[in-house]
Design an enzyme around this catalytic site. Structure first.
Site, short mmCIF file in Angstrom:
data_model
loop_
_atom_site.label_atom_id
_atom_site.label_comp_id
_atom_site.label_asym_id
_atom_site.label_seq_id
_atom_site.Cartn_x
_atom_site.Cartn_y
_atom_site.Cartn_z
N GLU D 160 0.65 -1.32 -0.11
CA GLU D 160 -0.19 0.25 0.01
C GLU D 160 0.89 1.21 -0.03
O GLU D 160 1.54 1.54 0.91
CB GLU D 160 -0.70 0.21 1.20
N LYS D 295 -10.30 -14.88 14.53
CA LYS D 295 -10.25 -14.56 13.18
C LYS D 295 -11.85 -14.05 12.82
O LYS D 295 -12.08 -14.31 11.68
CB LYS D 295 -9.66 -15.62 12.40
N ASP D 371 0.45 -14.01 12.24
CA ASP D 371 -0.81 -14.54 11.68
C ASP D 371 -1.57 -13.34 11.09
O ASP D 371 -2.44 -12.90 11.81
CB ASP D 371 -1.65 -15.61 12.57
N HIS D 468 -13.06 25.05 0.12
CA HIS D 468 -14.47 25.64 0.44
C HIS D 468 -14.25 26.52 1.61
O HIS D 468 -15.09 27.54 1.67
CB HIS D 468 -15.14 24.57 1.10
#
Lengths: 482, 482, 482, 482
Positions: D160, D295, D371, D468
């Site tokens: 990423e 999980k 994990d 804005h």
């Protein structure tokens, strides 16, 4: 006696109106020694100082008083105080006249709301303010319920047609359970909770607070303060949640036969004061930090329980399922999985794994003077159904957070007390405090079970289904049977 | 007219008792033409066949009837049917005598439950079964509420002390909002939902069903069937959830001024029949698959809304916060974040981001004949508070699932109807159906807002906090201000 | 080309490092024309102005550069920029030397992290910063998977022992499904979402904004702006949530074969600009208001779906259950109810009605260049099992929010692309954009199904259970069979 | 040594492949004495019985072996076993050839997946099966992180873009915290959990089981069995949930420096065996009853914690907010409320009160051999921001369920171990077992904090907002400032 800053609780309150407060255990009103700072003086004469001195309100005619109200010289909410609590009925009548005359409420409307034949002095300063009458809710009786071998007739206050009849049908089937004892109930836990929020300067100090409380020596100190506030309050545990520098403390304690919110609020307040002494840098955020959790949906109550945690079960013979419930075991089991487990999971429910527990909970709560606003969590319920090796129906309801009491709250009112008495659980048993409230919780759960069983049977046998079955089943290639 | 298999719904029912069913819109009872298969014959003479023929129950003395009940020759739940609905009051009296004599219910207990001065014929076959009296709930008036520029006096039925007084204090502050119009309300959505579950042979077919319904042409077909069942039911959307081969269909529709569960059940039933014709391999699992979601906590209602979705807001000037609420804006804003956002998040709440919305919802529901069991989801609420640039308090409550009606259910009962009339929302307006129920929902939300504001103010100013402040504040090194 | 303020998104970003940005569709780097305001100039000479002019970094020895780094004359994160992207490998090497020499990272540790035989120029400015090497994750192949009649070999990157073997066992059983086509998959929905938060002065204006957007004419205006940002972005709907004066807008759109977060962020940004013009009193709170919901648990994604919503099912013959999975249908069905429905309900799960979906999702995500942080919601899964009328096992997995792409993100890296190619879903098909990503989502779901089936079988046959059975079963009186 | 039925766990597994099992603490493989019943014989000669006797696979050429594979005489998953673990690299190469030749995987695709320069014997029988290579994930370093006064350089494996750079920016701001120690961390709890489900004949017996376990004498018995399975496992508590006749037991224990799922599974298995002896009518439903919860999203882990519960906080001076983060304290505080509290509440999130915790968790997990499938719950996080009395930013992250270990799982692999070493937390400290894993958890939380701070700053300063502002702010009448 109850002091004022506790008065402010029960998750609802503000100022003790009228200067009376209630002994929550006995339901008796007591004059507050610790006068409410924001309340006006209670003396009628002083309250009437704008009027000619010497006048006592009781001596005036209705018309004269209405005039005073219209002119704003006295306020309608002071009527009970000014007239004396023994004249509460007159206060109600005057308020009705005043509202009909001087507010958007029409005389025709107020006329239809009953107020006669009721002793409002029971209510004043305890249960309701600005009273104009009462709302009659029809009470039906479902039963007989056979629960742990004993028989009960269960009063239910409701305007929902068929609810009492349906519950009764459920009771009928459950009474024929294999055990011969009807429904079996177990009580897993009994403890009301209050979850204040406090704030430390930083997380390290928050951690220190947590550690301090978890030390048995310190816990014993807290326990002593806590338990000292009532002969019933018995601290069981403090669950501690930390969010940054904020600490949430969920006190859990036995509360005898009271639902216990007021008792635990007072006790928690005392415990917090001890903590404020030990931790000079601690700030109280709120006596209730929504970590309780009262009157709101939450996983907290579902996972941890609140009030009474009850499980009921029974094995209902297959022929009873057929004859009484007009359906069969396989259909019920499949429906329960598809609706109460899969359907609720699909809806993102936490604690709502049932068909309509809230209906039964609410009706029994209303009949027995409970706080109906607490049905939000009291209705948490998982209904389970299985087929036994013998082909019968094993059914259970699991309800972790039934919040009930047999003293305090609305339980002292005549009619509500009457329904508690019908169940044999009014007030408290000196020898066994808490037993009545626990018995009531078991009854609530068993009533839920009956309602679940009956509605599920109706749903399983929707005529739509059966019609469809007749026409289509044969053509469908081997559908899953479950 | 209502047919029987719909009778079975409203999430509660079973068999239509007595053979009467109710026209839910008018509240009038109607003789069921489609007789309930499991019900016994309604003819008194036939019911009395065990007894000497020719005898009519009405002609018997109370004692004679009690004997028949004791011997099991007639059943107590048949009394209204056997005596005639016009004699419901006598039926209630006889049932009380019978219960006192022949069940665990003691005469003393039943004596304390009122039953006189009430017209039970209103209740029979509509609202309650096995009736033995009524439960009087005190009704107080909170107000005046200034909402969208109009004034309301809000009746609340409750046994929770201080609730009405506290709400009134909130109204007082809100009436002085900056807009001069009191509370502003907006209605985001209006639609009742019913979420049946159906089953296909496999996922592929489940997908085909979903696709078929989503086709505008087919949707129009469903809509036609659906809307044809009532002049108020107007289908808005069908949300479709698929779980393997199971399909959950959440129908959403306008229901005029009715809360609408019965209306939508009937309409959904019709729509499902169409689907069963189109999909021969479809099986109905349940007319309610818990995908609605009725009377259970769920993310569904929180995210999608149910009934009326209402938001109320107001800007309360800082001096009003000080004078009326005895606290200040900063404390309220901080408390709201810590309790209603952080605290509820820590408790794993979905939809419970408030202090005690359920209290106000329940009290107004009970006063106005709503289904109090629906407060589980009707109390979903997020309370927000911010400080404006001018230092005032901006406050809002967001309530996505307020389920109310002004016709049907318990709204036709005299006292309940009276309270609706006090609010000017009884029944339906021919020119603008739905407007009354919407107005009631706005009132509920505004009442919640007042209760929230007042309790939050009390919590923010706990004397414990202030005492602590005096002693410790100075010593604490620069704590976060929020 | 991607502009910088979009660069800031994907829920992770900040400043476009190095001044390059990536064409997310092709994975190619492009020089940003709209230079990052906070970034230093990209010209090596200017960056080296503290050093003797005329020096070019590339010409220096490693030792000289390390000295510059140690002296803080250049920063390690600039290395790729200063040396040129084509020398990324050298930059990595130099950074390793620098870190070993000048930071707590030891030379021994860094030595064990591989960096050779890898083309880091692929990574620079696109996938990672401050690069020192790569982490090798073992890739195993589970398969063959028979899915909708086609065969796939599924690469899984994992360090969890037995996961690949177990999944393979599941595939083996599924390949023998009754249909002869293995697993059947259906795609219910395909749309990425972005949920910005905006703020209006009050609730009334919030309601006005909602109403405006829901007007088809206005929606079309928004759609035009939105779709104009990409040839793939196709706006499907805007779900609007109001909380007081705050408005949450969940844009949902097709994103071709990209996972789509960047595409939709850009498009949403454009749509918001239009709204800001229409609503002068609107303020943007955040381009992501957690209403998306990205990389966080939420009921939103469970109820509404995100990315691809896929259901897979199959009927596995009972003898396959016996031979391949070493268990039987009844045990599996019962275990699935008790663990995946009841157990998850008891834990307060929303969306976690499965055994270990996250294991399979994560392994396939890592192998195919997906964003593994998105497995939080991509792993949402309900596993269902039923016994068919023929005694076989009907099984399904329902996964509403699988977020995958075959272009963009990490999919352009050689090894990741290789795994996509193994599945035949690398890149995009010109004729059918979106088809590859949809196919990948189906494969993910089918792989989850296999993993679920295999683990559930292992759990059902725990030797503990079987031993217990042998010794105790006979003595137990008729336990429920389900 | 690890026996097979425990091997089956870690929520993923099935059969111990190859007949080897792993000593999870040391990461060393050991030959299983308790041979896997379903596995074929491990002897190469026997496996090759279809082929000419006397032949040993190792002596064959690649081509010959590929032929055997193509003919199905040997199976590709047996290659490591048949060739010997020391020839794992060759097994991988042969499997690649076989797949390219005989499966849908193309030679071109497999060619792009690296496999050379990697010691696959480390992986065989421990981390992955059917191995064909490895997936390189770029590793960047974020830092320096100043945590509790110590400096760390944090390796993050990610594809990423901007994540490492953004986190580094966050670290930069946090290093300048007022305390001078950077981020402060506290550890609230340390304990892995396993939640098996068992079943009793009825609720009464379920209650009896609960009561029995809660008796300290019996708890001690369980503890002895439990702790006897490992020198690290130390039972802390058993949380008991009852659903009808089903009982869920959540064992919680310290697990030293291991993440601990295997350790606790083995210990729980032993404890259950004791219970099965004490309760002859108890049935094991599943060693994992989803009450763990592993999980999957759940309120359980959010409320109760799992693994390490860590809170980090810091006060960041306002000028650092300005200079490093390019925004200001008020904007950050307001954004955090609106997005991370209100926005997540609106989405029905439980535990997801953050911006993108999962990004940082996943990247550190992948770099350190954790994990990654456990990031579902490890990413649970509440980010809070407040303005201090001095106008600085107080920030905290609360992460109750970080599941990490520094031994076992993927931590023994060279590259993963290298990253642990970079952080100084590889393996276990003999004198202080558990300290390394706890330190890693603190680092994970601090890294999340940095990522949160940086992304929130970017969102607060979206150019859209600023544009804005310039145009509209002035015209807007006194909007709320928060």
């Amino acid at each position: 006696m109850f002091n004022n800053n506790i008065w402010s609780f029960g998750n609802s309150a503000v100022n003790a109106p009228y200067g009376w407060s209630q002994n929550k255990r006995t339901g008796r009103r007591e004059k507050s020694t610790n006068s409410e700072p924001t309340a006006k003086s209670e003396a009628p004469c002083e309250a009437l100082k704008n009027i000619d001195s010497g006048v006592v309100l009781c001596d005036m005619s209705d018309g004269e008083i209405i005039d005073l109200l219209a002119e704003g010289k006295i306020m309608h909410y002071e009527l009970e105080k000014l007239l004396g609590i023994e004249n509460s009925d007159r206060a109600v009548k005057l308020r009705r006249m005043h509202f009909a005359a001087n507010t958007p409420i029409s005389a025709e409307a107020i006329e239809q709301l009953p107020h006669e034949h009721y002793d409002f002095s029971q209510v004043t300063g305890v249960c309701c303010e600005n009273v104009i009458g009462y709302m009659p809710i029809p009470v039906g009786v479902a039963g007989p319920l056979l629960l742990d071998g004993k028989t009960f007739m269960v009063p239910m206050a409701t305007v929902e047609g068929a609810l009492v009849a349906s519950t009764t049908r459920g009771f009928k089937a459950l009474a024929r359970s294999k055990s011969g004892q009807g429904v079996t109930s177990i009580l897993l836990s009994d403890g009301m909770t209050r979850g204040p929020a406090v704030q430390m300067p930083n997380a390290k100090r928050a951690g220190a607070l947590k550690q301090w409380i978890e030390d048995p020596v310190n816990f014993a100190k807290i326990e002593k303060e806590f338990n000292g506030t009532s002969r019933f309050a018995r601290l069981q545990e403090i669950k501690i949640g930390v969010a940054g520098r904020k600490v949430f403390l969920r006190f859990k304690c036995k509360t005898g036969d009271a639902m216990g919110m007021n008792m635990i609020s007072k006790a928690t307040d005392k415990a917090l004061k001890l903590l404020l002494v030990e931790f000079k840098d601690m700030e109280l955020v709120s006596l209730s930090g929504n970590y309780c959790t009262d009157k709101k949906p939450s996983a907290m109550n579902w996972l941890e329980g609140r009030g009474k945690s009850v499980v009921c079960d029974a094995v209902i013979p297959s022929d009873v399922v057929k004859k009484v419930l007009k359906t069969n075991v396989d259909k019920l089991v499949a429906l329960n999985i598809n609706k109460n487990l899969v359907g609720s999971a699909m809806s993102g429910s936490v604690g709502g794994f049932n068909a309509h527990a809230s209906n039964m909970v609410t009706a029994v709560f209303l009949a027995t003077g409970q706080d109906a606003a607490q049905n939000v969590e009291s209705s948490n319920c998982m209904t389970l159904m299985e087929k036994t090796a013998d082909g019968d129906l094993y059914m259970s309801v699991t309800m972790p957070s039934i919040e009930v009491g047999t003293i305090g709250g609305g339980t002292h009112l005549h009619a509500q007390k009457a329904c508690l008495s019908m169940l044999g659980v009014s007030g408290t048993q000196e020898k066994n405090p808490g037993a009545n409230a626990q018995q009531l919780a078991r009854i609530v759960a068993a009533t839920v079970m009956a309602g679940e069983l009956s509605l599920m049977s109706a749903l399983a046998e929707d005529t739509l289904v059966s019609d469809h079955m007749k026409h289509n089943r044969a053509k469908t290639p081997a559908p899953p049977t479950l």
